[in-house]
Design a protein around this motif. Structure first.
Motif, PDB file in Angstrom:
ATOM      1  N   UNK C  23     -60.729 -37.634  40.399  1.00  0.00           N
ATOM      2  CA  UNK C  23     -60.760 -38.667  39.502  1.00  0.00           C
ATOM      3  C   UNK C  23     -62.029 -39.283  39.756  1.00  0.00           C
ATOM      4  N   UNK C  49     -55.062 -31.491  33.130  1.00  0.00           N
ATOM      5  CA  UNK C  49     -55.284 -32.982  33.125  1.00  0.00           C
ATOM      6  C   UNK C  49     -54.129 -33.611  33.911  1.00  0.00           C
ATOM      7  N   UNK C  50     -54.284 -34.565  34.929  1.00  0.00           N
ATOM      8  CA  UNK C  50     -53.245 -35.262  35.567  1.00  0.00           C
ATOM      9  C   UNK C  50     -53.420 -36.599  35.160  1.00  0.00           C
ATOM     10  N   UNK C  51     -52.339 -37.424  35.517  1.00  0.00           N
ATOM     11  CA  UNK C  51     -52.426 -38.964  35.368  1.00  0.00           C
ATOM     12  C   UNK C  51     -52.344 -39.306  37.000  1.00  0.00           C
ATOM     13  N   UNK C  52     -53.417 -40.105  37.301  1.00  0.00           N
ATOM     14  CA  UNK C  52     -53.310 -40.637  38.497  1.00  0.00           C
ATOM     15  C   UNK C  52     -53.227 -42.176  38.694  1.00  0.00           C
ATOM     16  N   UNK C  53     -53.158 -42.719  39.980  1.00  0.00           N
ATOM     17  CA  UNK C  53     -52.821 -43.958  40.048  1.00  0.00           C
ATOM     18  C   UNK C  53     -53.820 -44.845  39.453  1.00  0.00           C
ATOM     19  N   UNK C  55     -54.173 -45.953  36.587  1.00  0.00           N
ATOM     20  CA  UNK C  55     -54.360 -45.509  35.221  1.00  0.00           C
ATOM     21  C   UNK C  55     -55.496 -44.514  35.187  1.00  0.00           C
ATOM     22  N   UNK C  56     -55.792 -43.925  35.859  1.00  0.00           N
ATOM     23  CA  UNK C  56     -56.894 -42.691  35.896  1.00  0.00           C
ATOM     24  C   UNK C  56     -56.485 -41.381  35.504  1.00  0.00           C
ATOM     25  N   UNK C  57     -57.432 -40.915  34.440  1.00  0.00           N
ATOM     26  CA  UNK C  57     -57.238 -39.792  33.812  1.00  0.00           C
ATOM     27  C   UNK C  57     -57.795 -38.597  34.977  1.00  0.00           C
ATOM     28  N   UNK C  58     -57.062 -37.801  35.394  1.00  0.00           N
ATOM     29  CA  UNK C  58     -57.898 -36.953  36.587  1.00  0.00           C
ATOM     30  C   UNK C  58     -57.687 -35.710  36.161  1.00  0.00           C
ATOM     31  N   UNK C  59     -58.293 -34.756  37.218  1.00  0.00           N
ATOM     32  CA  UNK C  59     -58.140 -33.243  36.968  1.00  0.00           C
ATOM     33  C   UNK C  59     -57.707 -32.650  38.037  1.00  0.00           C
TER      34      UNK C  59
END
Lengths: 160, 160, 160, 160, 160, 160
Positions: C23, C49-53, C55-59
């Motif tokens: 992220x 694509x993943x949703x991280x803590x 509100x962070x768009x992560x990979x």
């Protein structure tokens, strides 16, 4: 459309977004289609995963281009994808003024791109492709290249 | 694997997850493949969008099944998708005890599924397909059906 | 691992999947990282694509490699991404026997790859990169190239 | 598990990944569930969009924790989500040695985290939350804060 | 809107796209909502995963319909989803001329759909649902059905 | 724009959607940018994963705001993200009439929001943040809080 000097800040209301939903084309074809569209003058092309009817994982192709390129883009989409229809709508783009500077580094001068809003610098970024090339040529992690370049940018007075 | 009564809470260590990356098959085929895999006994099948090499939007197929169904699933994947290889690894599943109750509503009795952890109710949910059928038959928004059923569940003493 | 001839059908239990959540790295760096990992011998690399803590768009980076390449891959990930940890687990891969045939077309011979399960052909596909090259060289839609090649494959008796 | 000093580089084979597929819970609940899991000691929690049967857009919850926290995490998942089963499998984590330094900036000292592979620095990054706080307190774009901090890091000899 | 014969190529500027962000509705409901919208005359309905505030994985519903169906679609969205607002904007659709042919195969005649741009064939595709039905009825892999049909299409002179 | 009482049902044609494609900014920054945009008056902000050129996993930022806030939002986007351009287009929003009621529960009164279409109730939902607070304060699963509240709503005559 406001007349403007090359690279000057401006608002462009002659842009259009084209969209196509695709559920009957393999993903490997779409990598190729993206290349063709960029080569033909698309300003941007990108894909979004979508959930379509009948449990089909599909792809939403989105394309940004100037109105004068609309017909050329539609023709590529019809010839190179499997769609029977494309949709589009106009939009406005606000682009910053762009300046290109050279910054000295241990690997030679590299280009730094700046974006200006009302004459004030709001964006400063080294050109990614040049940094990547340095990393490749010198077998250095890309992170290390960026660290050095950020240091060089910070030390150059004439950048601020 | 711990022996257990039908629907009893248990830990199952005879499960496997199969994965396949797909970039050369249209999305509409994948809706069909999902159906075939469920019909052949897959515990679950689902798709995730992935970014593959050469700018290809791809799909990651994930499938859960018991070890004894592994070969059957592999064969369907090889025959019905375009892949030249599948990968898999074992995993453990902890399943709650399941109970099925009937709750009276103005549209007749509907099934409520409960999940129990160490004998304590932790899940309570009306069967979605029955609710959907009521909504269809009576032309009522699904929300309204659920509201009535939640009220009926709350009022039934024997559910708690 | 079952010994097997080159390209023969086999089950390989010396594979590993590595995963990293990211992220704090720009997307343009990740295109480059994928290239480096493939060049170093990764069997596959892909992003989800993943949703991280917060509100962070992560990979989520996923990488498949043989156990013997594990350390090389970990080192690239640590040097070229921003992560402080990588995770991994073993998995088994079942690969089909592969055969490569040549099929005559109006643009010359092209390669067709076949996959065989227990000696039976289950996959037949022209090599994508060759088809793409024909489309480029002759300025033909890729669809038209595939249509011709599918016809040629169907007419060749020795393919079945 | 290799014994190791606090923050030392190590390989931890006592980790587990838990997965749950969810198609019957609203997204707003999942933001809350993520908070609860982190508070209870999860090492990481993240969501991936998935395509499930019957045209349902679902969510794959993935959770990393130590084996000793497995039961605690399972209980939260059963109590706070709608699932009737969770699955899990062991994995290994390779973590870098971590060092924390202080770097002087015009806004005071800020923490810089370093990651070391075999005693060599491979990661250097200012703590995001501190940078964010400076940006908020001084009403400066976050980019400007990072530019200053990268300059300060580069100029500090003792960091290399 | 240009007047046009049924199935003729045309540009339709009486279309609208409706969008709704959803973070408080379960995924299983959304499969049902999609069915209702198609039954009521939506031209297309599809879902995109989105990252919303407070760490919520949400869904963006997108719907294409004619302007004359706008109110009907809005009413279904308000009654069947949990939203308090929907947004929409006009767009233009360019649709190809469509022709339907019959091609003889060993399983009987199947329909092939063609798309024409300025009177020139740019799309040719067998009807997916018919191919699927043949695969089901004859227990043949769908790939094999397509291979035969592509061969039949290629051999029919009157298709070109 | 139709004049309307506060919270009355209305159609607002003074709204705009802004879009930015981002491939050169870390995900953790984007969580912060979302907060800034909401604080400055955005009606909604959300992210979608996109596949951009050169194998880059990117993010599409979408923002809804009133036309009068357009310039403020553009300035934040230029100052806080890395983009050199933003695009936007007008859209229309149809919002339901909103009513706020209080429902008695064992944990005190909680707020229930209703949405009305042509004066008819089509949406009824307890305020999520209040439910979450009760769950936290009383250490009860959120599901149990909702079950009680749905029961209370159903039993209150004056809600229907």
């Amino acid at each position: 459309m406001i007349p403007h000097p090359p690279n000057g800040e401006h608002i462009d209301d002659q842009m259009v977004k084209i969209e196509v939903n695709l559920d009957d084309i393999p993903g490997e074809w779409l990598g190729y289609v993206m290349d063709l569209l960029f080569e033909a003058g698309a300003n941007d092309v990108f894909y979004t995963p979508i959930y379509m009817k009948k449990n089909r994982p599909g792809i939403l192709l989105q394309l940004l281009c100037s109105l004068e390129n609309l017909n050329k883009m539609k023709e590529i989409l019809f010839r190179e994808t499997t769609t029977l229809g494309v949709r589009y709508y106009p939009l406005t783009v606000h682009r910053l003024e762009r300046k290109f500077l050279k910054v000295a580094t241990e690997w030679g001068a590299i280009t730094v791109k700046q974006g200006m809003l009302n004459g004030q610098i709001v964006q400063t970024a080294p050109e990614f492709e040049e940094c990547k090339q340095i990393a490749r040529t010198h077998s250095i992690p890309l992170k290390k290249v960026y660290e050095q370049i950020w240091l060089a940018i910070g030390q150059e007075e004439n950048l601020e």
